[in-house]
Scaffold this motif. Structure first.
Motif, PDB file in Angstrom:
ATOM      1  N   ASP A  28       0.814  -1.218   0.000  1.00 50.86           N
ATOM      2  CA  ASP A  28       0.000   0.000   0.000  1.00 50.86           C
ATOM      3  C   ASP A  28       0.849   1.269   0.000  1.00 50.86           C
ATOM      4  O   ASP A  28       0.330   2.364   0.159  1.00 50.86           O
ATOM      5  N   SER A  30       2.865   2.479   2.170  1.00 53.65           N
ATOM      6  CA  SER A  30       2.869   3.267   3.403  1.00 53.65           C
ATOM      7  C   SER A  30       4.236   3.301   4.075  1.00 53.65           C
ATOM      8  O   SER A  30       4.467   4.127   4.947  1.00 53.65           O
ATOM      9  N   TYR A  31       5.141   2.406   3.684  1.00 49.39           N
ATOM     10  CA  TYR A  31       6.501   2.441   4.238  1.00 49.39           C
ATOM     11  C   TYR A  31       7.489   1.832   3.249  1.00 49.39           C
ATOM     12  O   TYR A  31       7.121   1.122   2.315  1.00 49.39           O
ATOM     13  N   ASP A  73      -3.537  -0.553  11.173  1.00 44.17           N
ATOM     14  CA  ASP A  73      -4.316   0.682  11.199  1.00 44.17           C
ATOM     15  C   ASP A  73      -5.304   0.541  12.348  1.00 44.17           C
ATOM     16  O   ASP A  73      -6.094  -0.405  12.377  1.00 44.17           O
ATOM     17  N   THR A 111       1.540  17.237   9.269  1.00 42.83           N
ATOM     18  CA  THR A 111       0.945  15.961   8.881  1.00 42.83           C
ATOM     19  C   THR A 111       0.383  15.197  10.079  1.00 42.83           C
ATOM     20  O   THR A 111      -0.149  14.110   9.919  1.00 42.83           O
ATOM     21  N   ARG A 139       1.858   6.947  13.512  1.00 43.93           N
ATOM     22  CA  ARG A 139       1.650   8.141  12.671  1.00 43.93           C
ATOM     23  C   ARG A 139       0.170   8.207  12.377  1.00 43.93           C
ATOM     24  O   ARG A 139      -0.349   7.368  11.638  1.00 43.93           O
ATOM     25  N   SER A 142      -1.943   4.942  11.955  1.00 46.76           N
ATOM     26  CA  SER A 142      -1.109   3.810  11.533  1.00 46.76           C
ATOM     27  C   SER A 142      -0.044   3.496  12.570  1.00 46.76           C
ATOM     28  O   SER A 142       0.589   4.392  13.122  1.00 46.76           O
ATOM     29  N   LYS A 171       3.411   7.604   4.645  1.00 46.01           N
ATOM     30  CA  LYS A 171       2.093   8.267   4.732  1.00 46.01           C
ATOM     31  C   LYS A 171       1.920   8.905   6.079  1.00 46.01           C
ATOM     32  O   LYS A 171       2.470   8.536   7.050  1.00 46.01           O
TER      33      LYS A 171
END
Length: 171
Positions: A28, A30-31, A73, A111, A139, A142, A171
């Motif tokens: 996805d 995200s990292y 998540d 953010t 974050r 997440s 993200k």
């Protein structure tokens, strides 16, 4: 010249040729992280102190050392801090671990809030002493866990540092 060749051979032999570092980006996006070998990914349901979620774990094992990144998540940024602590507690419980060093930080920017926890711990697995070096990060909603675990003497500081410091939440 021959002495130089012999010295070069010993120096190269001292390197870990079984560590084949490669960049990995999560499905996805995200990292991103460097794994020491080709990783595999699996997902399962977990409970982080009352917060039920799906954790996706991507890991590679080199010898007896596990390099892993877990991602979840929690649905709500307000629940992230408590869930992050529960994630750390669960990993320590897996090895009957004792934290030998730790650091926690929090920062807020445009953010959102970023909370990090870094630990070094020792414990046992199958009756053998193990070490776990881990970075936990929240974050927004997440959560991430970046872990190096294995026999105490097998984990080299430079390998753990390379893996953990290469982690970047995107993200």
């Amino acid at each position: 010249m021959r002495t130089l060749l012999i010295l070069a051979t010993f120096l190269l032999a001292g390197c870990s040729p079984h560590f084949n570092w490669r960049e990995f980006t999560s499905k996805d996006a995200s990292y991103q992280v460097l794994f020491p070998d080709k990783p595999t990914t699996a997902s399962r349901q977990i409970d982080l102190n009352g917060v039920k979620t799906t954790m996706t774990m991507t890991a590679a094992e080199v010898g007896d050392i596990l390099f892993a990144v877990g991602q979840a998540d929690v649905g709500d940024a307000a629940a992230a801090s408590a869930a992050l602590a529960a994630m750390q507690t669960a990993l320590l419980k897996n090895i009957g671990g004792t934290v030998t060093s730790n650091a926690t930080a929090a920062a807020t920017n445009n953010t959102g809030t970023r909370i990090t926890r870094d630990i070094d711990a020792v414990g046992t697995r199958n009756g053998q002493p193990v070490r776990m070096v881990a970075h936990f990060e929240a974050r927004g909603r997440s959560l991430y866990q970046v872990v190096v675990a294995g026999p105490v003497k097998a984990i080299k500081p430079e390998q753990a540092e390379q893996f953990i410091s290469s982690f970047k939440a995107l993200k």
